[in-house]
Design a protein around this motif. Structure first.
Motif, mmCIF file in Angstrom:
data_model
loop_
_atom_site.group_PDB
_atom_site.id
_atom_site.type_symbol
_atom_site.label_atom_id
_atom_site.label_comp_id
_atom_site.label_asym_id
_atom_site.label_seq_id
_atom_site.Cartn_x
_atom_site.Cartn_y
_atom_site.Cartn_z
ATOM 1 N N HIS A 1 -3.324 6.750 8.688
ATOM 2 C CA HIS A 1 -2.703 5.186 8.572
ATOM 3 C C HIS A 1 -2.461 4.681 9.985
ATOM 4 O O HIS A 1 -2.601 3.656 10.372
ATOM 5 C CB HIS A 1 -1.196 5.234 7.679
ATOM 6 C CG HIS A 1 -0.681 3.898 7.611
ATOM 7 N ND1 HIS A 1 -1.395 2.902 7.222
ATOM 8 C CD2 HIS A 1 0.240 3.587 8.317
ATOM 9 C CE1 HIS A 1 -0.574 1.863 7.300
ATOM 10 N NE2 HIS A 1 0.513 2.185 8.099
ATOM 11 N N THR B 1 5.572 4.756 1.734
ATOM 12 C CA THR B 1 5.286 3.529 1.102
ATOM 13 C C THR B 1 5.407 2.505 2.495
ATOM 14 O O THR B 1 6.203 2.580 3.163
ATOM 15 C CB THR B 1 6.007 3.017 0.160
ATOM 16 O OG1 THR B 1 5.896 4.175 -0.916
ATOM 17 C CG2 THR B 1 5.673 1.743 -0.510
ATOM 18 N N THR C 1 0.701 -1.162 0.098
ATOM 19 C CA THR C 1 -0.116 0.173 0.034
ATOM 20 C C THR C 1 0.911 1.242 0.098
ATOM 21 O O THR C 1 1.682 1.376 0.794
ATOM 22 C CB THR C 1 -0.929 -0.111 1.306
ATOM 23 O OG1 THR C 1 -1.553 -1.231 1.218
ATOM 24 C CG2 THR C 1 -1.659 1.193 1.086
ATOM 25 N N GLU C 2 0.460 2.175 -0.832
ATOM 26 C CA GLU C 2 1.246 3.376 -0.676
ATOM 27 C C GLU C 2 0.420 4.476 -0.078
ATOM 28 O O GLU C 2 -0.666 4.652 -0.322
ATOM 29 C CB GLU C 2 1.352 3.863 -2.263
ATOM 30 C CG GLU C 2 2.570 5.026 -2.284
ATOM 31 C CD GLU C 2 2.964 5.216 -3.674
ATOM 32 O OE1 GLU C 2 3.349 6.426 -4.052
ATOM 33 O OE2 GLU C 2 3.143 4.377 -4.550
#
Length: 119
Positions: A12, A114, A2-3
């Motif tokens: 996040h 990233t 996942t970026e």
């Protein structure tokens, strides 16, 4: 893989509080933003400064340490219980890749973070 944009680092981290953090992160881009993203993740994983002093291991390639040193530290068991973070600072790694491709460091998505998951 996942970026995550540096703007989404806080989101996040919030989602990882519920689902758990990844085992490895690859953070690249502008040095200031890399530092902010890595500091935010480390502070979340190791909130206590005393714990950070024994559970955070920094491997810096600018000080003639290499990836093999980081691998050695990751595979060595700690005397302390709890989470452990090995931070590999590899400025030459990204610089060499940019020089080989003929790109400058500023032109390589300098504001992205990233997240690589290791199964």
């Amino acid at each position: 893989m996942t970026e995550i944009s540096y703007k989404d680092t806080a989101g996040h981290i919030e989602s990882c509080r519920k689902s758990g953090f990844s085992q490895a992160y690859f953070i690249y881009g502008e040095p200031y933003l890399r530092q902010r993203a890595s500091s935010a993740i480390i502070e979340e994983l190791l909130p206590d400064e005393n714990l950070r002093s024994v559970s955070l291991d920094i491997v810096d390639t600018a000080e003639d340490e290499g990836v093999s040193d980081a691998v050695e530290r990751v595979t060595t068991f700690s005397f302390f219980s709890g989470p452990r973070v090995v931070l590999l600072k590899a400025p030459r790694l990204m610089k060499d890749a940019a020089e080989k491709s003929g790109q400058t460091q500023e032109g390589e998505g300098s504001s992205k973070t990233t997240d690589f998951q290791i199964p």
